[in-house]
Design a protein around this motif. Sequence first.
Motif, PDB file in Angstrom:
ATOM      1  N   TRP B   3       0.611  -1.146  -0.039  1.00  0.00           N
ATOM      2  CA  TRP B   3       0.289  -0.359  -0.069  1.00  0.00           C
ATOM      3  C   TRP B   3       1.055   1.174   0.008  1.00  0.00           C
ATOM      4  O   TRP B   3      -0.036   2.652  -0.390  1.00  0.00           O
ATOM      5  CB  TRP B   3      -0.400   0.641   1.031  1.00  0.00           C
ATOM      6  CG  TRP B   3       0.364   0.248   2.801  1.00  0.00           C
ATOM      7  CD1 TRP B   3      -0.028  -1.473   2.842  1.00  0.00           C
ATOM      8  CD2 TRP B   3       0.922   0.931   3.280  1.00  0.00           C
ATOM      9  NE1 TRP B   3       0.827  -0.968   4.276  1.00  0.00           N
ATOM     10  CE2 TRP B   3       1.200  -0.473   4.687  1.00  0.00           C
ATOM     11  CE3 TRP B   3       0.543   2.162   3.400  1.00  0.00           C
ATOM     12  CZ2 TRP B   3       1.923   0.692   5.522  1.00  0.00           C
ATOM     13  CZ3 TRP B   3       1.105   2.837   3.974  1.00  0.00           C
ATOM     14  CH2 TRP B   3       1.896   2.084   5.208  1.00  0.00           C
ATOM     15  N   LEU B   4       2.065   1.013   0.403  1.00  0.00           N
ATOM     16  CA  LEU B   4       2.735   2.213   0.098  1.00  0.00           C
ATOM     17  C   LEU B   4       3.322   3.558  -0.551  1.00  0.00           C
ATOM     18  O   LEU B   4       2.889   4.837  -0.659  1.00  0.00           O
ATOM     19  CB  LEU B   4       4.304   1.836   1.207  1.00  0.00           C
ATOM     20  CG  LEU B   4       4.938   2.890   2.027  1.00  0.00           C
ATOM     21  CD1 LEU B   4       4.131   3.557   2.839  1.00  0.00           C
ATOM     22  CD2 LEU B   4       6.505   2.506   2.166  1.00  0.00           C
ATOM     23  N   PRO B   6       1.966   3.773  -3.286  1.00  0.00           N
ATOM     24  CA  PRO B   6       0.461   4.028  -3.212  1.00  0.00           C
ATOM     25  C   PRO B   6       0.219   5.079  -3.036  1.00  0.00           C
ATOM     26  O   PRO B   6      -0.516   6.076  -2.917  1.00  0.00           O
ATOM     27  CB  PRO B   6      -1.033   2.628  -3.714  1.00  0.00           C
ATOM     28  CG  PRO B   6      -0.162   1.709  -4.315  1.00  0.00           C
ATOM     29  CD  PRO B   6       1.156   2.031  -3.739  1.00  0.00           C
ATOM     30  N   ALA B   7       0.529   5.129  -2.005  1.00  0.00           N
ATOM     31  CA  ALA B   7      -0.495   5.904  -0.858  1.00  0.00           C
ATOM     32  C   ALA B   7       0.438   7.442  -1.075  1.00  0.00           C
ATOM     33  O   ALA B   7      -0.339   8.361  -0.839  1.00  0.00           O
ATOM     34  CB  ALA B   7      -0.126   5.196   0.695  1.00  0.00           C
ATOM     35  N   VAL B   8       1.309   7.046  -1.194  1.00  0.00           N
ATOM     36  CA  VAL B   8       2.442   8.081  -1.318  1.00  0.00           C
ATOM     37  C   VAL B   8       2.273   8.830  -2.553  1.00  0.00           C
ATOM     38  O   VAL B   8       2.004   9.905  -2.706  1.00  0.00           O
ATOM     39  CB  VAL B   8       4.077   7.849  -1.100  1.00  0.00           C
ATOM     40  CG1 VAL B   8       5.086   8.423  -1.123  1.00  0.00           C
ATOM     41  CG2 VAL B   8       4.547   7.281   0.118  1.00  0.00           C
ATOM     42  N   VAL B  10      -0.648   9.163  -3.898  1.00  0.00           N
ATOM     43  CA  VAL B  10      -2.186  10.004  -4.034  1.00  0.00           C
ATOM     44  C   VAL B  10      -2.127  10.520  -2.974  1.00  0.00           C
ATOM     45  O   VAL B  10      -3.005  11.809  -3.353  1.00  0.00           O
ATOM     46  CB  VAL B  10      -3.139   8.710  -3.812  1.00  0.00           C
ATOM     47  CG1 VAL B  10      -4.398   9.553  -3.299  1.00  0.00           C
ATOM     48  CG2 VAL B  10      -3.467   7.081  -4.631  1.00  0.00           C
ATOM     49  N   GLY B  11      -1.520  10.097  -1.591  1.00  0.00           N
ATOM     50  CA  GLY B  11      -0.972  11.675  -0.731  1.00  0.00           C
ATOM     51  C   GLY B  11      -0.360  12.819  -1.574  1.00  0.00           C
ATOM     52  O   GLY B  11      -0.381  14.274  -1.054  1.00  0.00           O
ATOM     53  N   GLY B  12       0.318  12.448  -1.929  1.00  0.00           N
ATOM     54  CA  GLY B  12       1.341  13.804  -2.988  1.00  0.00           C
ATOM     55  C   GLY B  12       0.077  14.206  -3.726  1.00  0.00           C
ATOM     56  O   GLY B  12       1.338  15.629  -4.304  1.00  0.00           O
ATOM     57  N   LEU B  14      -2.770  14.878  -4.065  1.00  0.00           N
ATOM     58  CA  LEU B  14      -3.717  15.320  -2.926  1.00  0.00           C
ATOM     59  C   LEU B  14      -3.494  17.211  -3.269  1.00  0.00           C
ATOM     60  O   LEU B  14      -4.615  17.674  -3.504  1.00  0.00           O
ATOM     61  CB  LEU B  14      -3.083  15.368  -2.029  1.00  0.00           C
ATOM     62  CG  LEU B  14      -5.069  14.942  -1.119  1.00  0.00           C
ATOM     63  CD1 LEU B  14      -6.218  14.023  -1.905  1.00  0.00           C
ATOM     64  CD2 LEU B  14      -4.532  14.198   0.198  1.00  0.00           C
ATOM     65  N   PRO B  15      -2.954  17.966  -3.100  1.00  0.00           N
ATOM     66  CA  PRO B  15      -2.280  18.980  -3.494  1.00  0.00           C
ATOM     67  C   PRO B  15      -3.305  19.337  -4.614  1.00  0.00           C
ATOM     68  O   PRO B  15      -3.149  20.892  -4.877  1.00  0.00           O
ATOM     69  CB  PRO B  15      -0.765  19.407  -3.196  1.00  0.00           C
ATOM     70  CG  PRO B  15      -0.509  18.628  -2.381  1.00  0.00           C
ATOM     71  CD  PRO B  15      -1.529  17.474  -2.771  1.00  0.00           C
ATOM     72  N   LEU B  73       8.913   9.848  -4.084  1.00  0.00           N
ATOM     73  CA  LEU B  73       8.209  11.668  -3.725  1.00  0.00           C
ATOM     74  C   LEU B  73       9.673  12.371  -4.551  1.00  0.00           C
ATOM     75  O   LEU B  73       9.362  13.798  -4.799  1.00  0.00           O
ATOM     76  CB  LEU B  73       9.363  11.336  -2.375  1.00  0.00           C
ATOM     77  CG  LEU B  73       8.502  11.040  -0.887  1.00  0.00           C
ATOM     78  CD1 LEU B  73       9.448  10.733  -0.285  1.00  0.00           C
ATOM     79  CD2 LEU B  73       7.013  11.770  -0.768  1.00  0.00           C
TER      80      LEU B  73
END
Lengths: 339, 202
Positions: B3-4, B6-8, B10-12, B14-15, B73
Amino acid sequence: MTDPRTPEDQTQPSELQTPDGQRRILTPGSDLNPRREFLRSAALFTGTVAALGGGLEVLTRRPGAGSAEAQAADPFSRADRPLGPYDTDEKVTPYQQATTYNNFYEFGTDKSDPARLARSLKTRPWTVRIDGEVRKPQTVDIDTLQSWFPLEDRVYRMRCVEGWSMVMPWLGFPLAGLIRRLEPTSKAKYVQFTALLDPKQFPGQRQPVLKWPYVEGLRLDEALHPLSFMAVGLHGRALPGQNGAPLRLVVPWKYGFKNIKSIVRITLTEKQPQTTWALAAPQEYGFYANVNPAVPHPRWSQATERRIGELGRRKTLPFNGYADEVASLYRGMDLRKNF
Amino acid sequence: MGWLVPAVTVGGLLPVAVLILDALSGALGANPIQRATLQTGLLTLVLLILSLACTPLRLLTGWTWPARIRKTLGLLAFGYAALHFLIYLFDHGFDLALMTEDVLKRPFITAGFTALLLLVPLALTSTPRAVKRLGFQRWTRLHQLSYVAVSLGALHYYWGVKQDHTPPLIYAAVIATLFLIRFLKRRPARPGRQAGSRPAKP
């Protein structure tokens, strides 16, 4: 008992059906159920998305002041009055934008700081000290000072040194009237303006971002020019704190930072005043600060500007479009040197 | 840990969604283009710093997960840098002559533009195939350009600020700290270790 799995097994679903007793490592707390495993991953996924996304937002997002707030109709309407000789007929910047996008470092360096913090500014009682090379030095209450002159509207362009501009319907009186009333002596060559120094009301003054109090100045002939204006109102109502209440200078052919806000002292001087931005960065901000598309700021061109409310840029005009009126003040001067 | 990444991602991203919503709702204020420029610039710097924090974090803690999100990142940072540049171009009416003049004449723009250029080869060689083709040693050396890029990015921010230099100095201090950790943690461990070796799993 179903499918005890080591973390390594998770990516190999084919092993789910073939339990291998020898490879079983039962770590305490590990989820034995694929459904619970999925939920756990989903929770971790969501948590990470929220943490990273939220963190980035906190670090970088600066919304430009509440847009829902003060969406009221603009009180100033040009239909109510004929254009004066110095008024521009360009579209006036809406009150909401003119009062939420401000440079007023006394409140903070972000453009949304002034509107947010201006409530701390107490504009009554307010006195203005008038001194220096004048025959009538005095300290006068702002309401008295205002009552000396009939108030008039002036629709002026305003050009910020940062490359944006607005059209502001000011309310106030010509500076020349005030200066004449003070009766300058023959030694008076410049007018120095000083803004209020009070870190209790101006939280931005707690940081030494600039040398406080804010000081600005004009040559006497610039100050006496009919365009030079003292504003006490905007859009037909009292000047809001973020726009420089209760008294500010407006010199429309100069960059915005010359238009000192919340003035408490006016001093006529023999020598050119040391002005705040010219002290802070002399190579970037001069005493004259006439709007000049031909002289770039060291870090950006001044050839174009964005009118607030428009997406594209427009060409910047010499003296902000007031060349016919004021260019003669600078005849014989090198405006690249005297920027 | 599937999950890591994909989560980064999507989170990245988000802005970007928030930025678009803000732009549509008028929450970017009176000068939305300037606000978007500043925000994408800051996002670039923050994400570059996060990607550069992965190795020091691994060195300090022995965790392996930071290494798994470093590339994501870094690519997000490049994406924001490109967006930042696109908004700048839009702001100047896609006038390339004006852009060239800005890049050549104004150190503030020169620094930012150079940082963007330095990120291009890094983004292009972010695939496992590129690592193989270049060889790990050369790939590593190439990707050390990110140190230059992040420093230029911080300088670009510092020079772009009119007067209050506190925020850019905070970013610069964080970057300096990350460099220092790499320097202190790597130096003594070097002999006796294979290039690019990972700390042994506990």
